[in-house]
Design an enzyme around this catalytic site. Structure first.
Site, PDB file in Angstrom:
ATOM      1  N   LYS A 100      47.107 -47.978   3.135  1.00 56.95           N
ATOM      2  CA  LYS A 100      47.276 -46.657   2.523  1.00 56.95           C
ATOM      3  C   LYS A 100      46.301 -45.658   3.155  1.00 56.95           C
ATOM      4  O   LYS A 100      46.673 -44.576   3.566  1.00 56.95           O
ATOM      5  CB  LYS A 100      47.045 -46.771   1.009  1.00 56.95           C
ATOM      6  CG  LYS A 100      47.174 -45.451   0.281  1.00 56.95           C
ATOM      7  CD  LYS A 100      47.035 -45.626  -1.227  1.00 56.95           C
ATOM      8  CE  LYS A 100      46.938 -44.259  -1.890  1.00 56.95           C
ATOM      9  NZ  LYS A 100      46.822 -44.314  -3.335  1.00 56.95           N
ATOM     10  N   GLU A 154      38.811 -54.504   7.107  1.00 61.08           N
ATOM     11  CA  GLU A 154      39.475 -55.776   7.424  1.00 61.08           C
ATOM     12  C   GLU A 154      40.763 -55.540   8.218  1.00 61.08           C
ATOM     13  O   GLU A 154      41.041 -56.203   9.221  1.00 61.08           O
ATOM     14  CB  GLU A 154      39.843 -56.518   6.126  1.00 61.08           C
ATOM     15  CG  GLU A 154      38.674 -57.018   5.319  1.00 61.08           C
ATOM     16  CD  GLU A 154      38.217 -56.031   4.255  1.00 61.08           C
ATOM     17  OE1 GLU A 154      38.328 -54.796   4.474  1.00 61.08           O
ATOM     18  OE2 GLU A 154      37.741 -56.488   3.200  1.00 61.08           O
ATOM     19  N   GLY A 164      47.657 -48.319  -4.381  1.00 58.20           N
ATOM     20  CA  GLY A 164      47.797 -49.448  -3.448  1.00 58.20           C
ATOM     21  C   GLY A 164      48.444 -50.657  -4.104  1.00 58.20           C
ATOM     22  O   GLY A 164      49.364 -51.267  -3.566  1.00 58.20           O
ATOM     23  N   ARG A 165      47.967 -51.014  -5.307  1.00 58.47           N
ATOM     24  CA  ARG A 165      48.490 -52.230  -5.954  1.00 58.47           C
ATOM     25  C   ARG A 165      49.838 -51.996  -6.631  1.00 58.47           C
ATOM     26  O   ARG A 165      50.385 -52.900  -7.248  1.00 58.47           O
ATOM     27  CB  ARG A 165      47.455 -52.788  -6.939  1.00 58.47           C
ATOM     28  CG  ARG A 165      46.959 -51.807  -7.973  1.00 58.47           C
ATOM     29  CD  ARG A 165      45.725 -52.337  -8.705  1.00 58.47           C
ATOM     30  NE  ARG A 165      45.114 -51.325  -9.557  1.00 58.47           N
ATOM     31  CZ  ARG A 165      44.237 -50.415  -9.157  1.00 58.47           C
ATOM     32  NH1 ARG A 165      43.872 -50.378  -7.876  1.00 58.47           N
ATOM     33  NH2 ARG A 165      43.714 -49.538  -9.979  1.00 58.47           N
ATOM     34  N   GLU A 223      42.233 -55.333 -11.041  1.00 57.35           N
ATOM     35  CA  GLU A 223      41.748 -54.124 -10.366  1.00 57.35           C
ATOM     36  C   GLU A 223      42.100 -52.883 -11.201  1.00 57.35           C
ATOM     37  O   GLU A 223      41.471 -51.841 -11.087  1.00 57.35           O
ATOM     38  CB  GLU A 223      42.327 -54.005  -8.943  1.00 57.35           C
ATOM     39  CG  GLU A 223      41.495 -53.104  -8.038  1.00 57.35           C
ATOM     40  CD  GLU A 223      41.954 -53.076  -6.583  1.00 57.35           C
ATOM     41  OE1 GLU A 223      43.051 -52.541  -6.309  1.00 57.35           O
ATOM     42  OE2 GLU A 223      41.222 -53.563  -5.706  1.00 57.35           O
ATOM     43  N   HIS A 266      48.718 -80.700 -14.042  1.00 61.37           N
ATOM     44  CA  HIS A 266      47.872 -81.818 -13.613  1.00 61.37           C
ATOM     45  C   HIS A 266      46.508 -81.322 -13.164  1.00 61.37           C
ATOM     46  O   HIS A 266      45.825 -81.981 -12.393  1.00 61.37           O
ATOM     47  CB  HIS A 266      48.587 -82.594 -12.497  1.00 61.37           C
ATOM     48  CG  HIS A 266      49.865 -83.207 -12.973  1.00 61.37           C
ATOM     49  ND1 HIS A 266      49.906 -84.452 -13.568  1.00 61.37           N
ATOM     50  CD2 HIS A 266      51.121 -82.720 -13.020  1.00 61.37           C
ATOM     51  CE1 HIS A 266      51.157 -84.713 -13.930  1.00 61.37           C
ATOM     52  NE2 HIS A 266      51.921 -83.672 -13.616  1.00 61.37           N
ATOM     53  N   LYS A 281      31.531 -52.870  -0.384  1.00 60.23           N
ATOM     54  CA  LYS A 281      31.914 -52.341   0.941  1.00 60.23           C
ATOM     55  C   LYS A 281      30.726 -51.611   1.567  1.00 60.23           C
ATOM     56  O   LYS A 281      30.417 -51.788   2.747  1.00 60.23           O
ATOM     57  CB  LYS A 281      33.077 -51.345   0.806  1.00 60.23           C
ATOM     58  CG  LYS A 281      34.418 -51.946   0.467  1.00 60.23           C
ATOM     59  CD  LYS A 281      35.483 -50.840   0.531  1.00 60.23           C
ATOM     60  CE  LYS A 281      36.765 -51.226  -0.148  1.00 60.23           C
ATOM     61  NZ  LYS A 281      37.719 -50.132  -0.275  1.00 60.23           N
TER      62      LYS A 281
HETATM   63  O1  F6P Z   1      40.185 -53.337  -2.562  1.00 57.06           O
HETATM   64  C1  F6P Z   1      40.249 -51.964  -2.658  1.00 57.06           C
HETATM   65  C2  F6P Z   1      41.505 -51.414  -2.088  1.00 57.06           C
HETATM   66  O2  F6P Z   1      41.332 -50.037  -2.014  1.00 57.06           O
HETATM   67  C3  F6P Z   1      42.757 -51.760  -2.899  1.00 57.06           C
HETATM   68  O3  F6P Z   1      42.921 -50.989  -4.019  1.00 57.06           O
HETATM   69  C4  F6P Z   1      43.810 -51.585  -1.871  1.00 57.06           C
HETATM   70  O4  F6P Z   1      45.031 -52.149  -2.255  1.00 57.06           O
HETATM   71  C5  F6P Z   1      43.159 -52.271  -0.699  1.00 57.06           C
HETATM   72  O5  F6P Z   1      41.796 -51.911  -0.795  1.00 57.06           O
HETATM   73  C6  F6P Z   1      43.708 -51.908   0.654  1.00 57.06           C
HETATM   74  O6  F6P Z   1      43.594 -50.540   0.888  1.00 57.06           O
HETATM   75  P1  F6P Z   1      44.403 -49.850   2.049  1.00 57.06           P
HETATM   76  O7  F6P Z   1      45.858 -50.004   1.763  1.00 57.06           O
HETATM   77  O8  F6P Z   1      43.969 -48.420   2.031  1.00 57.06           O
HETATM   78  O9  F6P Z   1      44.030 -50.521   3.340  1.00 57.06           O
END
Ligand code: F6P
Length: 548
Positions: A206, A212, A266-267, A352, A383, A511
């Site tokens: 987003k 990452e 995002g979620r 979240e 189990h 972060k």
């Molecule tokens: O973990 C924080 C967060 O901002 C989430 O809310 C989001 O889904 C994820 O990182 C990834 O963010 P982006 O889509 O901006 O890479």
């Protein structure tokens, strides 16, 4: 809006709790043969049985009154209308606009977003078709055989969960993979055996600033260009983002970018361009059916009275256990192997969203909020951790989810699976009394001394609540309904607890600190600078081990 603990219904629920907390569900069922009918409801193909809860009709009435008093109907209307209910980020919350197939006008800052959504969806459809029919080719003219989605959190979990859940709708010869962890092993293992000529990367972010994702995308790009050269990037990389500038700066042609908007959390984004890997995996028509299922649930949530509203009921039951019984956890237990990633997806969606203790008014919540959510597909969990569900010291409400028909009918497998899910709900509810345990042991001809010693271990207290969701089959449509059900449940709980479910400030500190630690690990910066003794000691130790 007054505070939750000042609500009239809150006080009434507190005293009602003292009246009902010792009632046993076994007795409630014995007293009322109509209990299943009274406490179950259906939306389209999805049926919820919530009769195995520690409630009476009075409990339901009081909880519904609490929802009214907390302004659930008004907040629901505000969300659907595009009001900026994400108050800390001044944003609308409009995942419902992404599946607004009825074409309702939904305005953000005076602009109807429905045409924007439809135009982007058309682009997603067209691109997915091209990849699926082979007309989108790599730099050497070969069709795509492997799609690698690079994203994390909401840019990974939703599409990964749905793609796995709808695997029976996949296309042979076309595989969709998901890389999220910054641990290079995730990318390296995924790329093993993949051919750069037939691999398409989708970079999903987003913000397009997520460390990452950008790290993984950079390494993926190197893997591709080492084999095919820099010019190949245009055919092998596409992006889904709200940030066109950052996508361009990364070197992805914005002609290959699918956009969404800051009013999509995002979620809550799998319904947007973030769903591109889903559309590629199962085809645009099935993606559309997923949206249609979500829209079915949206309509129900929007229109049904609170007492007959599935997401509202689930939310209120969660509030009942969290705030009155002191339960701090919730288990989601899908009896379908294809739904194996549903608990992981819901962990982000729920935790979240509602893992917060500061209210919308900036004051602390003086009541418990979102629970710890966990789960595993049945029967594996049985189990493993079900021992604690049945006889442990914590009260953990469970959601059982079971499609009645399997995509893979083989012998008795599915009947056995279904017998197990139904048995678990029954066992949690009924339990086993000391007299029943004793009778069983005696029937097994155990000596009296052993019977006496074993009885306390064989007793199940029961009275442990569960909901059961059943559907004919796991299809794009039923899955869409199921996901939207949980989205709206989470929303209602946030409203009741008085928190903003749509920001996530709690992920920021880690972060920030990681950015400060990274230079100390990589170069000669002092490990101690600005860190506590433990963190400084660990930095020094890790550094020494890396060097050695
Ligand atoms: O973990 C924080 C967060 O901002 C989430 O809310 C989001 O889904 C994820 O990182 C990834 O963010 P982006 O889509 O901006 O890479």
């Amino acid at each position: 809006m007054s505070r939750l603990d000042h609500a009239t219904a809150w006080e009434a629920l507190k005293s009602h709790y003292t009246e009902v907390r010792d009632l046993h569900m076994r007795d409630l069922f014995a007293a009322d043969p109509e209990r299943f009918r009274r406490f179950s409801l259906s939306v389209g193909d999805l049926m919820l049985d919530y009769s195995k809860n520690r409630i009476t009709e009075e409990t339901r009435n009081l909880l519904v009154t609490l929802a009214e008093e907390r302004g659930v109907p008004e907040m629901r209307a505000a969300m659907f209308s595009g009001a900026p209910i994400n108050s800390t980020e001044h944003r609308a919350v409009l995942h419902v606009a992404l599946r607004n197939r009825a074409g309702r006008v939904i305005e953000v800052d005076g602009e109807d977003v429905t045409p924007l959504v439809n135009a982007e969806l058309a682009k997603v459809r067209a691109f997915a078709e091209k990849v699926r029919d082979g007309s989108w080719t790599g730099a050497t003219g070969k069709p795509v055989r492997d799609v690698v989605n690079i994203g994390i959190g909401g840019s990974d979990l939703g599409p990964a969960m749905v793609t796995q859940a709808l695997k029976p709708y996949g296309k042979s010869g076309l595989k969709v993979h998901f890389v999220s962890n910054v641990d290079a092993s995730h990318l390296v293992e995924t790329l093993k055996g993949l051919d750069p000529e037939t691999t398409l990367f989708l970079v999903a972010s987003k913000t397009f600033t997520t460390q990452e994702t950008l790290t993984n995308a950079t390494t993926a790009r190197q893997w591709l260009t080492a084999a095919l050269g820099e010019a190949a990037v245009a055919n092998h990389f596409a992006a889904m983002s709200t940030n066109a500038e950052a996508v361009g700066a990364f070197g992805i042609d914005t002609a290959n970018m699918f956009r969404f908007w800051d009013w999509v959390g995002g979620r809550y984004s799998l319904w947007s361009a973030i769903g591109l890997p889903i559309a590629i995996a199962i085809g645009p028509d099935n993606f559309d059916a997923l949206l249609a299922g979500a829209e079915d649930m949206d309509r129900h949530f929007h229109e049904a009275p609170l007492a007959e509203n599935m997401p509202v009921i689930l939310a209120l039951l969660g509030v009942w256990y969290t705030n009155f019984f002191g339960s701090g956890a919730h288990a989601v237990l899908p009896y379908d192997q294809y739904l194996a990633r549903l608990p992981a997806y819901l962990q982000q969606a729920d935790m979240e969203s509602n893992g917060k203790t500061t209210c919308r008014d900036g004051k602390p919540a003086l009541w418990a909020t979102g629970p710890v959510l966990f789960g595993e597909p049945g029967t594996n969990g049985q189990h493993s951790f079900y021992q604690l569900l049945h006889q442990g010291s914590h009260l953990i409400p469970c959601d059982f989810i079971a499609p009645a028909q399997s995509h893979n009918p083989r012998g008795d497998h599915h009947a056995i699976l279904l017998a197990n899910v139904l048995a678990q709900g029954e066992a949690l509810m009924r339990g086993k009394t000391a007299a029943e345990a004793e009778a069983e042991l005696e029937a097994a001809s155990l000596p009296a001394s052993q019977v006496e010693a074993l009885v306390p271990h064989k007793v199940f207290p029961g009275n442990r609540p569960s909901n059961t969701l059943i559907m004919p089959r796991l299809t794009p449509r039923t899955l869409g309904m199921l996901i939207a059900l949980y989205e709206h449940k989470i929303f209602v709980q946030g409203v009741i607890w008085g928190i903003n479910s749509f920001d996530q400030w709690g992920v920021e500190l880690g972060k920030q600190l990681a950015k400060r630690i990274l230079p100390a690990l990589k170069d000669d910066a002092s490990p101690a600078a600005g860190h506590d003794a433990s963190t400084a000691g660990l930095i020094a130790a890790v550094k020494a081990l890396r060097a050695g």
